[in-house]
Design a protein around this motif. Structure first.
Motif, PDB file in Angstrom:
ATOM      1  N   ARG A 162      52.478  33.078  31.927  1.00 59.62           N
ATOM      2  CA  ARG A 162      51.544  33.391  30.837  1.00 59.62           C
ATOM      3  C   ARG A 162      50.309  34.176  31.255  1.00 59.62           C
ATOM      4  N   HIS A 163      49.949  34.182  32.548  1.00 52.40           N
ATOM      5  CA  HIS A 163      48.781  34.960  32.969  1.00 52.40           C
ATOM      6  C   HIS A 163      49.006  35.747  34.256  1.00 52.40           C
ATOM      7  N   THR A 164      50.262  35.896  34.678  1.00 58.65           N
ATOM      8  CA  THR A 164      50.569  36.710  35.853  1.00 58.65           C
ATOM      9  C   THR A 164      51.532  37.815  35.446  1.00 58.65           C
ATOM     10  N   VAL A 165      51.148  39.036  35.763  1.00 57.97           N
ATOM     11  CA  VAL A 165      51.964  40.188  35.423  1.00 57.97           C
ATOM     12  C   VAL A 165      52.246  40.969  36.705  1.00 57.97           C
ATOM     13  N   GLU A 166      53.431  41.540  36.797  1.00 59.57           N
ATOM     14  CA  GLU A 166      53.792  42.373  37.932  1.00 59.57           C
ATOM     15  C   GLU A 166      53.864  43.819  37.460  1.00 59.57           C
ATOM     16  N   VAL A 167      53.093  44.672  38.137  1.00 55.17           N
ATOM     17  CA  VAL A 167      53.059  46.092  37.797  1.00 55.17           C
ATOM     18  C   VAL A 167      53.497  46.868  39.032  1.00 55.17           C
ATOM     19  N   ASN A 168      54.632  47.536  38.930  1.00 58.59           N
ATOM     20  CA  ASN A 168      55.162  48.338  40.038  1.00 58.59           C
ATOM     21  C   ASN A 168      55.188  47.555  41.348  1.00 58.59           C
ATOM     22  N   GLY A 169      55.605  46.297  41.281  1.00 57.40           N
ATOM     23  CA  GLY A 169      55.733  45.467  42.469  1.00 57.40           C
ATOM     24  C   GLY A 169      54.473  44.744  42.902  1.00 57.40           C
ATOM     25  N   VAL A 170      53.360  44.935  42.190  1.00 59.84           N
ATOM     26  CA  VAL A 170      52.096  44.281  42.520  1.00 59.84           C
ATOM     27  C   VAL A 170      51.875  43.126  41.540  1.00 59.84           C
ATOM     28  N   LYS A 171      51.754  41.909  42.072  1.00 55.67           N
ATOM     29  CA  LYS A 171      51.514  40.739  41.229  1.00 55.67           C
ATOM     30  C   LYS A 171      50.015  40.606  40.964  1.00 55.67           C
ATOM     31  N   ILE A 172      49.673  40.469  39.687  1.00 53.46           N
ATOM     32  CA  ILE A 172      48.273  40.402  39.281  1.00 53.46           C
ATOM     33  C   ILE A 172      48.079  39.197  38.374  1.00 53.46           C
ATOM     34  N   ASP A 173      47.130  38.338  38.772  1.00 53.36           N
ATOM     35  CA  ASP A 173      46.718  37.221  37.919  1.00 53.36           C
ATOM     36  C   ASP A 173      45.566  37.745  37.062  1.00 53.36           C
ATOM     37  N   ILE A 174      45.767  37.825  35.768  1.00 48.16           N
ATOM     38  CA  ILE A 174      44.751  38.452  34.915  1.00 48.16           C
ATOM     39  C   ILE A 174      43.446  37.666  34.899  1.00 48.16           C
ATOM     40  N   TYR A 175      43.479  36.394  35.324  1.00 46.66           N
ATOM     41  CA  TYR A 175      42.263  35.581  35.399  1.00 46.66           C
ATOM     42  C   TYR A 175      41.533  35.746  36.729  1.00 46.66           C
ATOM     43  N   ASP A 176      42.137  36.415  37.708  1.00 47.39           N
ATOM     44  CA  ASP A 176      41.571  36.530  39.049  1.00 47.39           C
ATOM     45  C   ASP A 176      41.374  38.006  39.412  1.00 47.39           C
TER      46      ASP A 176
END
Length: 135
Positions: A109-123
Motif C-alpha cells: 500500500r505504500h511501496t512502489v517499484e519504479v524501474n527496479g528501484v523500490k520506494i517507500d512513499i512515506y520515507d
C-alpha cells in the motif's frame, strides 16, 4: 606594502572570488525533487492496490536537442489516504531507457517499484534522484 605582496594578495582575492562563484553556480544547478513537482508531460499512471495513491509518470523535456529528457514519477493521494500527497516527486531519472515506457509496480500500500528501484512513499530517504547515483 610592497608590489609583490599586493600582487599576491590580489591573486588570492581573485582566486577566492572565483571559487565562491563556482560554488554558487554548482549549488544553484542542483535540483531537489520537490522543485520538480507539477512538471512534465503525462506518460502513464498506476493506482496503488488500496486505491489510496496513484504513481504518475511524466516526461520532462526542457532542453530540446542539447539536453536529454528526464523521467519524473509523482505520487497523488485520494481522500481515504493515510497521508496527503499532491504530485509529490519520488523518482527522477535522466536519459533512462524507460523514458517513454516506465515500469511501475506497487509492492504494497505504500511501496512502489519504479524501474527496479523500490520506494517507500512515506520515507524520503528512499526517493530516487539520479544526481545522487552518478559519480
Amino acid at each position: 606594502m610592497s608590489k609583490k605582496k599586493i600582487i599576491i594578495f590580489s591573486f588570492l582575492t581573485l582566486f577566492l572570488i572565483l571559487g565562491a562563484l563556482l560554488l554558487w553556480i554548482n549549488s544553484s544547478m542542483i535540483k531537489h525533487l520537490d522543485e520538480l513537482d507539477g512538471r512534465g508531460r503525462f506518460i502513464t499512471d498506476v493506482r496503488s492496490p488500496t486505491k489510496e495513491y496513484t504513481a504518475i509518470a511524466y516526461l520532462i523535456d526542457d532542453g530540446g536537442a542539447t539536453v536529454g529528457g528526464a523521467l519524473r514519477v509523482g505520487i497523488t493521494s485520494y481522500r481515504l489516504a493515510e497521508r496527503d500527497f499532491n504530485d509529490k516527486t519520488i523518482y527522477w531519472d535522466k536519459d533512462t531507457s524507460y523514458m517513454e515506457n516506465p515500469h511501475i509496480n506497487w509492492i504494497n500500500r505504500h511501496t512502489v517499484e519504479v524501474n527496479g528501484v523500490k520506494i517507500d512513499i512515506y520515507d524520503e530517504d528512499t526517493y530516487y534522484n539520479w544526481r545522487d547515483h552518478t559519480k
